[in-house]
Design a protein around this motif. Structure first.
Motif, mmCIF file in Angstrom:
data_model
loop_
_atom_site.group_PDB
_atom_site.id
_atom_site.type_symbol
_atom_site.label_atom_id
_atom_site.label_comp_id
_atom_site.label_asym_id
_atom_site.label_seq_id
_atom_site.Cartn_x
_atom_site.Cartn_y
_atom_site.Cartn_z
ATOM 1 N N THR A 184 0.966 -1.185 -0.079
ATOM 2 C CA THR A 184 0.073 -0.100 -0.032
ATOM 3 C C THR A 184 0.913 1.243 0.175
ATOM 4 O O THR A 184 1.712 1.314 0.856
ATOM 5 N N VAL A 185 0.661 2.072 -0.731
ATOM 6 C CA VAL A 185 1.418 3.401 -1.004
ATOM 7 C C VAL A 185 0.506 4.596 -0.318
ATOM 8 O O VAL A 185 -0.587 4.777 -0.779
ATOM 9 N N GLU A 186 1.148 5.020 0.850
ATOM 10 C CA GLU A 186 0.500 5.908 1.492
ATOM 11 C C GLU A 186 0.698 7.150 1.378
ATOM 12 O O GLU A 186 2.207 7.602 1.257
ATOM 13 N N GLY A 187 0.015 8.104 1.064
ATOM 14 C CA GLY A 187 0.096 9.493 0.737
ATOM 15 C C GLY A 187 0.047 10.519 1.930
ATOM 16 O O GLY A 187 -1.279 10.239 2.667
ATOM 17 N N HIS A 188 0.719 11.228 2.333
ATOM 18 C CA HIS A 188 0.641 12.277 3.596
ATOM 19 C C HIS A 188 1.191 13.543 3.283
ATOM 20 O O HIS A 188 1.858 13.866 2.187
ATOM 21 N N ALA A 189 0.662 14.507 4.044
ATOM 22 C CA ALA A 189 0.894 15.840 3.871
ATOM 23 C C ALA A 189 1.297 16.465 5.366
ATOM 24 O O ALA A 189 0.998 16.014 6.524
ATOM 25 N N SER A 190 2.020 17.547 5.392
ATOM 26 C CA SER A 190 2.014 18.444 6.643
ATOM 27 C C SER A 190 0.908 19.218 6.682
ATOM 28 O O SER A 190 -0.128 18.953 6.077
ATOM 29 N N ASP A 191 0.905 20.041 7.659
ATOM 30 C CA ASP A 191 -0.478 20.847 8.009
ATOM 31 C C ASP A 191 -0.539 22.263 7.392
ATOM 32 O O ASP A 191 -1.154 22.937 7.760
ATOM 33 N N GLU A 192 0.086 22.317 6.270
ATOM 34 C CA GLU A 192 0.303 23.603 5.336
ATOM 35 C C GLU A 192 -0.571 23.648 4.359
ATOM 36 O O GLU A 192 -0.533 23.435 3.304
ATOM 37 N N GLY A 193 -2.111 24.104 4.856
ATOM 38 C CA GLY A 193 -3.132 24.263 4.111
ATOM 39 C C GLY A 193 -4.393 23.649 4.549
ATOM 40 O O GLY A 193 -4.578 23.240 5.503
ATOM 41 N N SER A 194 -5.438 23.944 3.622
ATOM 42 C CA SER A 194 -6.689 23.303 4.107
ATOM 43 C C SER A 194 -6.838 21.941 4.063
ATOM 44 O O SER A 194 -5.940 21.237 3.560
ATOM 45 N N GLU A 195 -7.815 21.381 4.672
ATOM 46 C CA GLU A 195 -7.846 19.723 4.763
ATOM 47 C C GLU A 195 -8.249 19.376 3.478
ATOM 48 O O GLU A 195 -7.562 18.179 2.907
ATOM 49 N N GLU A 196 -8.987 20.118 2.770
ATOM 50 C CA GLU A 196 -9.093 19.706 1.354
ATOM 51 C C GLU A 196 -7.773 19.575 0.340
ATOM 52 O O GLU A 196 -7.563 18.610 -0.361
ATOM 53 N N ASP A 197 -6.809 20.618 0.470
ATOM 54 C CA ASP A 197 -5.678 20.827 -0.089
ATOM 55 C C ASP A 197 -4.772 19.614 0.258
ATOM 56 O O ASP A 197 -4.097 19.049 -0.567
ATOM 57 N N LEU A 198 -4.722 19.475 1.606
ATOM 58 C CA LEU A 198 -3.812 18.200 1.945
ATOM 59 C C LEU A 198 -4.174 16.936 1.652
ATOM 60 O O LEU A 198 -3.443 16.134 1.315
ATOM 61 N N SER B 174 0.171 -3.709 -11.243
ATOM 62 C CA SER B 174 -0.874 -2.691 -10.472
ATOM 63 C C SER B 174 -1.676 -3.463 -9.661
ATOM 64 O O SER B 174 -2.052 -2.797 -8.805
ATOM 65 N N SER B 175 -2.017 -4.809 -9.842
ATOM 66 C CA SER B 175 -2.732 -5.613 -8.940
ATOM 67 C C SER B 175 -2.007 -5.833 -7.732
ATOM 68 O O SER B 175 -2.839 -6.025 -6.578
ATOM 69 N N ARG B 176 -0.688 -5.341 -7.473
ATOM 70 C CA ARG B 176 0.013 -5.365 -6.222
ATOM 71 C C ARG B 176 0.073 -4.467 -5.454
ATOM 72 O O ARG B 176 0.412 -4.237 -4.360
ATOM 73 N N ILE B 177 -0.633 -3.228 -5.872
ATOM 74 C CA ILE B 177 -0.326 -1.943 -5.392
ATOM 75 C C ILE B 177 -1.755 -1.034 -5.141
ATOM 76 O O ILE B 177 -2.563 -0.952 -5.826
ATOM 77 N N SER B 178 -2.094 -0.843 -3.904
ATOM 78 C CA SER B 178 -3.180 -0.113 -3.557
ATOM 79 C C SER B 178 -2.557 1.268 -2.777
ATOM 80 O O SER B 178 -1.599 1.248 -2.639
ATOM 81 N N THR B 179 -3.628 2.158 -2.917
ATOM 82 C CA THR B 179 -2.837 3.592 -2.258
ATOM 83 C C THR B 179 -3.954 3.821 -1.072
ATOM 84 O O THR B 179 -5.213 3.368 -1.028
ATOM 85 N N ALA B 180 -3.628 4.602 -0.308
ATOM 86 C CA ALA B 180 -4.320 5.097 0.932
ATOM 87 C C ALA B 180 -3.896 6.434 1.092
ATOM 88 O O ALA B 180 -2.641 6.873 0.879
ATOM 89 N N VAL B 181 -4.789 7.309 1.511
ATOM 90 C CA VAL B 181 -4.613 8.783 1.355
ATOM 91 C C VAL B 181 -4.937 9.471 2.843
ATOM 92 O O VAL B 181 -6.041 9.017 3.391
#
Length: 237
Positions: A165-179, A201-208
């Motif tokens: 699973t590829v997890e996407g993360h952000a810092s707290d610099e911006g609105s929740e929608e932007d993050l 592609s079947s081996r990879i999922s993503t989480a935000v």
């Protein structure tokens, strides 16, 4: 001219280790220095160390400098000496190394995974590199990030039954929608890169996650840098 402290953005200045079931990272910094300065000093220290030990005992650090500060109780005396020499050389050139305990991802080694999956996760985190970092508001992969992802590709091809699973993360610099938006873009760019290198592609999922799962607490520049990341995690099924 205002001086700045160079903060690491990938393997070049970010060292990882696992001790006592917690994951810590070392931040290399030097007043007014850049990543290019760091690489140059690593290469120079590499050369000095190569002259100080018998050829049979030497191996280069410049291609993978994060191992300099890895903490592993099973390393040999020779390896320990090599790392010690490299650290002393870097310290002599004005670099400092500050430990930073990670909280957000610290439990991945001990929860939710067992057996082979847990072993793969540990190898991915320690020996390969499980995360890449981004500039503020960006989902563009730097060369250092691509180098880490290339190692992930080799790792995933070595273990063809593993899924991630590829997890996407952000810092707290911006609105929740932007993050959430930038986190999704970061996860997708990593996924696309891995697929482009031959991972199915079947081996990879993503989480935000947006800014909801910080890598480290606090509001400093260093912490924000660590939170702008995409993390590749082994899935248990």
């Amino acid at each position: 001219m205002k001086k700045r402290v160079a903060l690491c953005g990938a393997i070049a200045l970010l060292a990882s280790c696992v001790t006592n079931q917690q994951k810590a990272q070392m931040i290399w910094a030097k007043q007014g220095a850049s990543q290019q300065d760091f690489r140059a000093d690593i290469a120079k220290c590499d050369y000095e160390v190569s002259l100080a030990v018998p050829p049979a005992q030497y191996h280069p650090f410049a291609s993978n400098p994060f191992v300099i500060l890895q903490d592993n109780i099973n390393i040999s005396d020779t390896e320990s000496r090599l790392r010690s020499l490299m650290q002393k050389c870097m310290f002599a050139r004005g670099w400092s190394a500050t430990p930073l305990l990670i909280t957000g991802d610290a439990d991945r080694l001990t929860t939710g995974l067992s057996g082979m999956a847990a072993d793969l996760e540990k190898e991915l985190m320690i020996n390969v590199g499980d995360r890449v970092f981004f500039s503020p508001g960006s989902a563009v992969l730097a060369n250092e990030a691509k180098a880490i992802l290339d190692r992930q590709v080799s790792f995933l091809k070595q273990y063809p039954s593993s899924k991630i699973t590829v997890e996407g993360h952000a810092s707290d610099e911006g609105s929740e929608e932007d993050l959430m938006k930038i986190s999704r873009q970061r996860a997708e760019i990593v996924r696309s890169y891995l697929e482009g290198k031959g991972i199915e592609s079947s081996r990879i999922s993503t989480a935000v996650f947006g800014g909801s799962a910080p890598n480290a607490p606090g509001g400093t520049i260093t912490v924000a840098m660590l939170n702008r990341r995409a993390v590749t995690a082994i899935r248990s099924n």
